[in-house]
Design an enzyme around this catalytic site. Structure first.
Site, PDB file in Angstrom:
ATOM      1  N   ASP A  63      55.348  96.663 -32.063  1.00  0.00           N
ATOM      2  CA  ASP A  63      55.038  95.345 -31.507  1.00  0.00           C
ATOM      3  C   ASP A  63      53.915  95.435 -30.486  1.00  0.00           C
ATOM      4  O   ASP A  63      53.972  94.824 -29.421  1.00  0.00           O
ATOM      5  CB  ASP A  63      56.284  94.733 -30.867  1.00  0.00           C
TER       6      ASP A  63
ATOM      7  N   VAL B 294      64.282  91.512 -17.565  1.00  0.00           N
ATOM      8  CA  VAL B 294      63.688  92.591 -16.781  1.00  0.00           C
ATOM      9  C   VAL B 294      63.726  92.240 -15.295  1.00  0.00           C
ATOM     10  O   VAL B 294      63.376  91.132 -14.894  1.00  0.00           O
ATOM     11  CB  VAL B 294      62.238  92.862 -17.221  1.00  0.00           C
TER      12      VAL B 294
ATOM     13  N   LEU C 180      61.820  89.499 -13.277  1.00  0.00           N
ATOM     14  CA  LEU C 180      60.430  89.442 -13.731  1.00  0.00           C
ATOM     15  C   LEU C 180      60.269  88.552 -14.949  1.00  0.00           C
ATOM     16  O   LEU C 180      59.218  87.956 -15.144  1.00  0.00           O
ATOM     17  CB  LEU C 180      59.931  90.852 -14.061  1.00  0.00           C
ATOM     18  N   GLY C 181      61.287  88.461 -15.785  1.00  0.00           N
ATOM     19  CA  GLY C 181      61.189  87.650 -16.992  1.00  0.00           C
ATOM     20  C   GLY C 181      62.234  88.082 -17.993  1.00  0.00           C
ATOM     21  O   GLY C 181      63.086  88.923 -17.721  1.00  0.00           O
ATOM     22  N   ALA C 182      62.170  87.481 -19.173  1.00  0.00           N
ATOM     23  CA  ALA C 182      63.143  87.788 -20.221  1.00  0.00           C
ATOM     24  C   ALA C 182      62.459  87.761 -21.570  1.00  0.00           C
ATOM     25  O   ALA C 182      61.488  87.030 -21.783  1.00  0.00           O
ATOM     26  CB  ALA C 182      64.306  86.797 -20.189  1.00  0.00           C
ATOM     27  N   GLY C 183      62.969  88.567 -22.495  1.00  0.00           N
ATOM     28  CA  GLY C 183      62.468  88.610 -23.858  1.00  0.00           C
ATOM     29  C   GLY C 183      63.602  88.481 -24.838  1.00  0.00           C
ATOM     30  O   GLY C 183      64.715  88.078 -24.484  1.00  0.00           O
ATOM     31  N   GLY C 184      63.350  88.846 -26.076  1.00  0.00           N
ATOM     32  CA  GLY C 184      64.348  88.669 -27.118  1.00  0.00           C
ATOM     33  C   GLY C 184      65.550  89.572 -26.954  1.00  0.00           C
ATOM     34  O   GLY C 184      66.639  89.255 -27.430  1.00  0.00           O
TER      35      GLY C 184
ATOM     36  N   LYS D  64      65.475  96.910 -17.457  1.00  0.00           N
ATOM     37  CA  LYS D  64      65.655  95.931 -18.526  1.00  0.00           C
ATOM     38  C   LYS D  64      67.127  95.907 -18.909  1.00  0.00           C
ATOM     39  O   LYS D  64      67.648  96.868 -19.485  1.00  0.00           O
ATOM     40  CB  LYS D  64      64.787  96.273 -19.727  1.00  0.00           C
TER      41      LYS D  64
ATOM     42  N   GLY E  53      66.340  91.390 -23.782  1.00  0.00           N
ATOM     43  CA  GLY E  53      66.842  91.635 -22.444  1.00  0.00           C
ATOM     44  C   GLY E  53      66.065  90.918 -21.370  1.00  0.00           C
ATOM     45  O   GLY E  53      65.055  90.269 -21.619  1.00  0.00           O
TER      46      GLY E  53
END
Length: 460
Positions: free
Chosen positions: A134, A26, A18-22, A40, A24
């Site tokens: 956040d 997902v 689905l995507g990535a963040g700082g 995640k 992990g």
């Protein structure tokens, strides 16, 4: 991380990224019962930090107490190396940030639902002793017009030197409150500031402190007033109170929700607000199995933000059920996700709705095919009596077999009665039509019915 589609991670089957963040990446995944969840997987540099994992294991136990209609509940977690992960409810919808950038500001009844839903989410989060820290448009998913808050509590547990130096940022400019930018601890009042900034962006389509370098936006947060021009009159005063520089002067989440419930209906009285109960406060819930870090002082609930804003986004479910103990250094509990656990009062569960839908389709099939077979058999009664009897016998055999299976295998008496009534009704209708109508009339009627059915099939 190396996770690929089709791979298994613990009991979960990963379907797509689905995507990535700082912190992990997902993945959309299936749980052991075949239901969709969001997994995640923590980045390698996070997984390598034993201190961060210990704090996260402790925080997950607190995060799992958060339940509500407007939060994506934490369902499961595993802190075992080399790929620790957290499982959350998978929410279908669009991020608020994408809605505003693509469709423009949120207005009217949609804005009322957004404001009330976000306030209810913060009440549920704070009641469990969690601080989101956040909250921002990217961490709010709109599904069927209702907001769902995602990614709460993770950043606070991973606020360690090795993690932040490895690349995670400390928040989102324009949505972090002044006290956090100045290095103070973030409490529940910090979420109220972010709540106000998020709603201001939704109502105006603009970032309340403008755009530009993070340092410039941060300076405006600390020294300037937010841009609230264009915010509706019923909402503006509430946002001003939530975005005060001094956290002690901001209202609590409960006070904000009460204020909105009093003000919003006066402006938009037609907005229906079905009240869905939150989970009981943390003190009234069964205690979760503690992680090995139990006994240490509680970790701070502030932390760095996930800049990707990635979380559960897609077909969804709700929160889980009783816990089962895991083994390992970072033992955590696991709650199975059961959508029918706390249904909305007056609303049938998913299973009940599915059974009702199947019953409706079955009745329509029995009636529709019975009418068609009766008409065709009556048409062929005079010129082709053998064909007429064959049609009736074939239809009767089908409904008798289906009724027998329903009665003896599924214990479904209603379905069996419907099948029996359909068979008897087809014979009666065949006799009536053959007695009172000519073969030509019946043939024209049969042709018309067949033509209509073919037209419907082609059009669909």
């Amino acid at each position: 991380m190396g996770a690929t589609d089709g791979e298994s991670l613990g009991p979960y089957n990963l379907l797509s990224t689905l995507g990535a963040g700082g912190f992990g990446e997902v993945h959309l995944a299936l749980d052991p019962d075949g239901r969709t969840v969001a997994v995640k997987i923590l980045h390698p540099h996070v997984a390598a930090d034993a201190t961060a994992l210990t704090r996260l294991a402790r925080e997950v136990e607190t995060m799992r107490r958060v339940e509500g209609a407007h939060v994506a509940e934490v369902l499961d977690a595993s802190m075992e190396n080399p790929r620790p992960y957290i499982v959350t409810r998978y929410v279908q919808g669009r991020p608020l940030s994408a809605v505003v950038s693509g469709d423009g500001p949120v207005e009217g009844e949609d804005l009322v639902r957004l404001a009330l839903g976000l306030a209810e989410a913060l009440v549920a989060i704070h009641a469990a002793g969690v601080v989101h820290r956040d909250l921002k448009p990217a961490n709010v998913i709109l599904t069927d017009g209702e907001p769902v808050v995602i990614d709460f509590g993770i950043a606070s547990a991973l606020d360690s030197a090795s993690v932040t130096v490895s690349g995670a940022v400390l928040g989102t400019p324009g949505y972090l409150p002044p006290e956090v930018l100045e290095g103070a601890d973030a409490g529940p009042a910090a979420d109220l500031f972010s709540f106000g900034a998020t709603l201001a962006h939704a109502a105006t389509g603009r970032h309340p402190y403008g755009t530009g370098p993070a340092s410039a936006v941060g300076y405006r947060v600390v020294h300037h007033e937010p841009d609230l021009e264009g915010v509706p009159g019923w909402l503006g005063p509430v946002l001003q109170e939530c975005m005060r520089r001094d956290p002690a002067e901001r209202p609590s989440a409960g006070e904000t929700l009460a204020r909105l419930e009093a003000e919003a209906p006066a402006v938009h009285p037609a907005v229906p607000r079905p009240r869905r109960p939150f989970a009981a406060p943390a003190g009234q819930r069964p205690p979760a199995v503690q992680s090995p870090s139990a006994g240490r002082s509680p970790a701070d609930r502030e932390g760095t933000a996930d800049p990707g804003g990635v979380a559960a986004r897609g077909p969804g479910g709700v929160a889980g059920a009783p816990a089962t103990e895991k083994t390992g250094v970072h033992a955590l509990t696991t709650r199975e996700w059961r959508p029918g656990r706390r249904p909305t009062p007056g609303k049938p569960s998913t299973e009940e709705a599915l059974r009702h839908r199947r019953a409706v389709v079955h009745r329509r099939w029995v009636v529709g095919t019975g009418l068609l077979v009766s008409l065709a058999a009556a048409t062929a009664r005079s010129p082709l009596p053998e064909v007429s009897l064959l049609l009736l016998a074939g239809y009767g055999s089908v409904v008798v077999v289906d009724g027998g299976v329903a009665l003896f295998a599924r214990k479904d008496r209603v379905r069996a009665v419907v099948d029996l009534a359909g068979g008897v009704g087809a014979v009666v209708l065949w006799a009536v039509l053959g007695t009172f109508f000519s073969t030509l009339t019946l043939a024209l009627a049969l042709g018309t019915v067949v033509f209509v059915l073919v037209a419907i099939l082609l059009s669909s």
